[in-house]
Each structure stands twice: as C-alpha cells, then as structure tokens.
Design a protein around this motif. Structure first.
Motif, mmCIF file in Angstrom:
data_model
loop_
_atom_site.group_PDB
_atom_site.id
_atom_site.type_symbol
_atom_site.label_atom_id
_atom_site.label_comp_id
_atom_site.label_asym_id
_atom_site.label_seq_id
_atom_site.Cartn_x
_atom_site.Cartn_y
_atom_site.Cartn_z
ATOM 1 N N HIS A 1 -8.519 9.658 -3.924
ATOM 2 C CA HIS A 1 -7.072 9.555 -4.103
ATOM 3 C C HIS A 1 -6.547 10.767 -4.856
ATOM 4 O O HIS A 1 -7.069 11.132 -5.910
ATOM 5 C CB HIS A 1 -6.693 8.290 -4.882
ATOM 6 N N ILE A 2 -5.514 11.408 -4.295
ATOM 7 C CA ILE A 2 -4.776 12.489 -4.954
ATOM 8 C C ILE A 2 -3.410 11.931 -5.301
ATOM 9 O O ILE A 2 -2.643 11.549 -4.417
ATOM 10 C CB ILE A 2 -4.646 13.716 -4.035
ATOM 11 N N LEU A 3 -3.102 11.873 -6.586
ATOM 12 C CA LEU A 3 -1.814 11.341 -7.026
ATOM 13 C C LEU A 3 -0.712 12.352 -6.738
ATOM 14 O O LEU A 3 -0.836 13.531 -7.063
ATOM 15 C CB LEU A 3 -1.869 11.022 -8.525
ATOM 16 N N ASN A 4 0.367 11.874 -6.141
ATOM 17 C CA ASN A 4 1.484 12.734 -5.756
ATOM 18 C C ASN A 4 2.704 11.858 -5.612
ATOM 19 O O ASN A 4 2.624 10.627 -5.744
ATOM 20 C CB ASN A 4 1.171 13.454 -4.429
ATOM 21 N N LEU A 5 3.824 12.459 -5.337
ATOM 22 C CA LEU A 5 5.011 11.712 -4.946
ATOM 23 C C LEU A 5 4.914 11.386 -3.466
ATOM 24 O O LEU A 5 4.089 11.949 -2.740
ATOM 25 C CB LEU A 5 6.270 12.532 -5.226
ATOM 26 N N GLY A 6 5.797 10.493 -3.017
ATOM 27 C CA GLY A 6 5.826 10.169 -1.602
ATOM 28 C C GLY A 6 6.701 11.117 -0.808
ATOM 29 O O GLY A 6 6.821 11.004 0.412
ATOM 30 N N HIS A 7 7.298 12.081 -1.497
ATOM 31 C CA HIS A 7 8.104 13.141 -0.889
ATOM 32 C C HIS A 7 8.257 14.202 -1.961
ATOM 33 O O HIS A 7 7.641 14.107 -3.023
ATOM 34 C CB HIS A 7 9.464 12.598 -0.415
ATOM 35 N N GLY A 8 9.096 15.219 -1.709
ATOM 36 C CA GLY A 8 9.241 16.292 -2.685
ATOM 37 C C GLY A 8 10.055 15.901 -3.903
ATOM 38 O O GLY A 8 10.824 14.936 -3.876
ATOM 39 N N VAL A 9 9.884 16.668 -4.988
ATOM 40 C CA VAL A 9 10.675 16.462 -6.195
ATOM 41 C C VAL A 9 12.158 16.636 -5.851
ATOM 42 O O VAL A 9 12.556 17.588 -5.181
ATOM 43 C CB VAL A 9 10.282 17.481 -7.292
ATOM 44 N N LEU A 10 12.980 15.715 -6.308
ATOM 45 C CA LEU A 10 14.407 15.763 -6.017
ATOM 46 C C LEU A 10 15.126 16.717 -6.956
ATOM 47 O O LEU A 10 14.751 16.866 -8.129
ATOM 48 C CB LEU A 10 15.012 14.358 -6.156
ATOM 49 N N VAL A 11 16.169 17.352 -6.438
ATOM 50 C CA VAL A 11 17.008 18.204 -7.279
ATOM 51 C C VAL A 11 17.620 17.343 -8.389
ATOM 52 O O VAL A 11 18.091 16.227 -8.142
ATOM 53 C CB VAL A 11 18.117 18.871 -6.441
#
Length: 414
Positions: free
Chosen positions: A369-379
């Motif tokens: 498992h690689i922890l990440n967001l489910g999409h890009g960082v929001l402005v």
C-alpha cells in the motif's frame, strides 16, 4: 543548477518501427502505402547506479509498490507541487508561463523539490505535464490562460496522421536532466517518480483539440473512423513506452501512468480503446526495465478496477470514490494499491485527517500500500494539513498499528 550526473543510461536501437510493431500484434490492419512512421532509435533500460546493489537500498515506496515488507506505508501526493504552496505561487509570479516552469530544467528541479524540502514525502514526482512530450513526436500545443491546453491542428483525418513521427527524445532533454538532478539531490531517501499520460487520455486532447467535458468527437471516431483512431493510439503507445524507458534511464525509480479520462469510457469501451494500449506499454517497459514499478491511475475508476489489474501494472491507484476495503477485496492480494484519501479531507480539522488516514491504512492492510490522496491536492489546501498528512504517515508502525486496531475493535457478545 548544474549538477554532474552520477547516473548512466543504456540506449540500444532494436530497429523496430511503430508500424511493424502493431501490425505484428494485430491491433490494426496496416497499409504501408497509406501511412508510415520512421524509426529513429529505441531505448533499453539499464538499472541506474546506486550506492549499494542490495535490495535494502531501494526507497520505501519502491518496496511497497513491489509488495515487499515495509515498516509503514510510504506516502506522497498527486499534485504535491503546485499552487497550494506559497513558495510555488511566488515563483509563478516571476515565471507566469506554465510551459516555461515545466520545460526549464532549473525551474522543474526547484518546483519538484519544494514539497520535498517542506514535507519530506516518500515520493518526489517531477514537475511536468502529460502533454509535455507531444511536440517531440509532431504535435505542437499551447496553453492558454482560460482554455488551458490547445492543439490548433487536431488530428481527425488520415492527412493529420502524416505529421506524426517517432519520438525525438533529444527534445525532452530537460526532462532527463531534471530527473538526474532530482535523483542526485534526493538520493535514496525517497523515490523519484516519473509519469506519462495513457494513450487514450493523450488522444482525447489530440483529437478534441484540447480539454472537453463531453468527449463527443473522439467517442464518435471510435465508431466512424476506428482505423484512424487505432493508428493514432498505436503511435502514441510506442512513443509513451519509449518515454517511460527514457525517464527510468534518467533516474526515475517508479512511473505512474495517468489514464485521467479513461473513466469517461464505459467499461466495455475502455476494454477496447484503452486497456490494450496500456498493456502494450507495460509489456515493453517490463521487458526493458523489469525492476521498475508501474502505477496506473484513472479518475473515476470504480467500474474498472479488475480491468486495470489485467493491464499488468504493479500498482492500481484508487480514487476517493472507491472504498479502500472494497478495492482490496476486488483486486486481491497479488497487486499493490495506492490512495485514497479524499483531497477535501485536508480542509477538515487535523484530528479528522488523522482518523481518515488511519481508516484507509487499516483497510489497505500492511503489505503493498502506498498512501496517497484519491486525486490531486486541491488549490487552497492548507499547507499545515499537507504537513500533518505526512507526519501521520511517518508516525505509523505496522508492527503496532494493526495490533492496536485489533485490540480496539468491538467484541460481539452472544
């Protein structure tokens, strides 16, 4: 920044043209008198020189991508360099052109390292764009302030295909040099991440002429000019495969394939118009760079998870609309996963962010498992929340985390 590279790359031409490759595998019927692409050179992958050849020298993220035992989940964020950071906004004021920022070695390196210096993520992704390689194989584009990327001569006819040529990687030296410098700056403390767009996603821009909300032109082409679209996708497949190998040779530990608009296709159409081309890329890269993990991410991929696994990648990235536990169950234990905290959680109180990270990690399990967001960082995302995200990830220890979670689970009494 001029840093002498301590990495080497292997370049060997196998003399295989794009046309002969895809006729051989039967993806489309080919008439040589109608369309031909010249072959320049092909790249083979040579493992970059490291301080130690022992497996333990691999960054944490690479180990997790391969499904090896790790002490905690490695973490990085899509779009982790960008407008939410004050230091980036200040730099962008001095260099307002995105093309300049993403195609100038010094700026690429500086921007890529901004989140590394601030947050110490486990992955440092090169600041670039999925459209960056287009001019290197014959598709010029502009980025306009309001419209975004614009391709003034979209390819919608056989004549449009004639402008395509084999990818000229010398035109992408700024990418290679940036990766070499990043690899030297970061060392083995974190994984250097390269990325590409998938053929279908790149084709949407080339056919539509830029961004679109409906994809009607390219979807119509699937039915009215399938041979034309298959020829375009096949050319993109070869170019993207070469571009990946080029990035690995330049220092990338891991590559993410963004099929950003693959989720706009019904699953049956993704099976026809995207998956075969991604699989061909994976097969080529795995033959040349077998130790390089490949990640596949699609926005809106809930209906495609099993099909994504069949593409042969090492890691499937889940967007935030997929429950991590359900995604794990559907994909099985033989593949790693990435994700998938909702980016909007970073606007919540920090204890809430902590709880969501722990929930995702628990659902994903201690392996692969690689922890990440489910999409890009929001402005507008608070930098404090981004820092907290990585602090929580570093604080986790699988040896105690899952024991503690099991102890806290409610016990059913008959």
């Amino acid at each position: 920044m001029n840093h002498p590279s301590q990495l080497t790359s292997g370049r060997h031409c196998h003399g295989l043209s794009s046309s002969s490759l895809f006729v051989r595998i039967g993806l489309f019927p080919y008439n040589k008198s109608t369309f031909s692409l010249p072959c320049k050179r092909k790249f083979s992958c040579r493992k970059p020189i490291r301080a130690s050849a022992a497996p333990s020298s691999d960054p944490l993220l690479v180990k997790a991508a391969r499904g090896e035992h790790v002490r905690r989940p490695p973490a990085w964020m899509m779009r982790q360099a960008g407008r939410y950071m004050a230091v980036y906004r200040k730099l962008a004021e001095k260099h307002p052109s995105f093309r300049e920022r993403s195609e100038t070695t010094d700026l690429i390196v500086e921007i890529s390292l901004q989140p590394w210096k601030a947050f110490r993520p486990d992955g440092v992704i090169i600041f670039s764009d999925i459209l960056t390689p287009l001019p290197a194989f014959g598709v010029p584009f502009d980025i306009e302030e309001v419209r975004g990327p614009v391709i003034h001569s979209p390819i919608r006819t056989e004549d449009g295909l004639k402008g395509l040529h084999s990818i000229n990687l010398e035109k992408l030296d700024f990418v290679g040099e940036s990766l070499r410098i990043l690899r030297q700056e970061v060392g083995e403390e974190a994984a250097i991440l390269g990325f590409v767009g998938a053929p279908w996603t790149i084709a949407t821009y080339i056919v539509e002429g830029g961004t679109t909300r409906t994809y009607t032109v390219i979807k119509r082409m699937c039915h009215t000019a399938p041979h034309l679209l298959k020829t375009l996708l096949s050319h993109l497949t070869e170019a993207i495969a070469e571009y990946i190998v080029f990035q690995v040779n330049s220092g990338a530990h891991c590559i993410q394939i963004f099929d950003s608009w693959g989720g706009q296709l019904p699953p049956s159409m993704w099976e026809t118009w995207s998956k075969p081309y991604i699989k061909q890329i994976v097969d080529v890269v795995k033959a040349k760079c077998p130790e390089t993990p490949l990640v596949l991410y699609i926005n809106g991929n809930g209906g495609l998870l099993e099909r994504m696994k069949e593409a042969g990648v090492d890691v499937v990235g889940l967007d935030w609309t997929v429950d991590m536990a359900d995604g794990r169950k559907r994909l099985g234990s033989g593949i790693s996963v990435q994700g998938n905290v909702d980016p909007a959680y970073l606007f919540s109180p920090l204890p809430t962010v902590t709880e969501e990270i722990q929930r995702v990690v628990e659902s994903a399990g201690p392996r692969g498992h690689i922890l990440n967001l489910g999409h890009g960082v929001l402005v507008g995302t608070p930098e404090e929340a981004v820092a907290h995200f990585f602090e929580v990830a570093r604080s986790l220890n699988f040896d105690t985390f899952f024991t503690d979670q099991a102890a806290e689970a409610p016990t059913l009494v008959a």
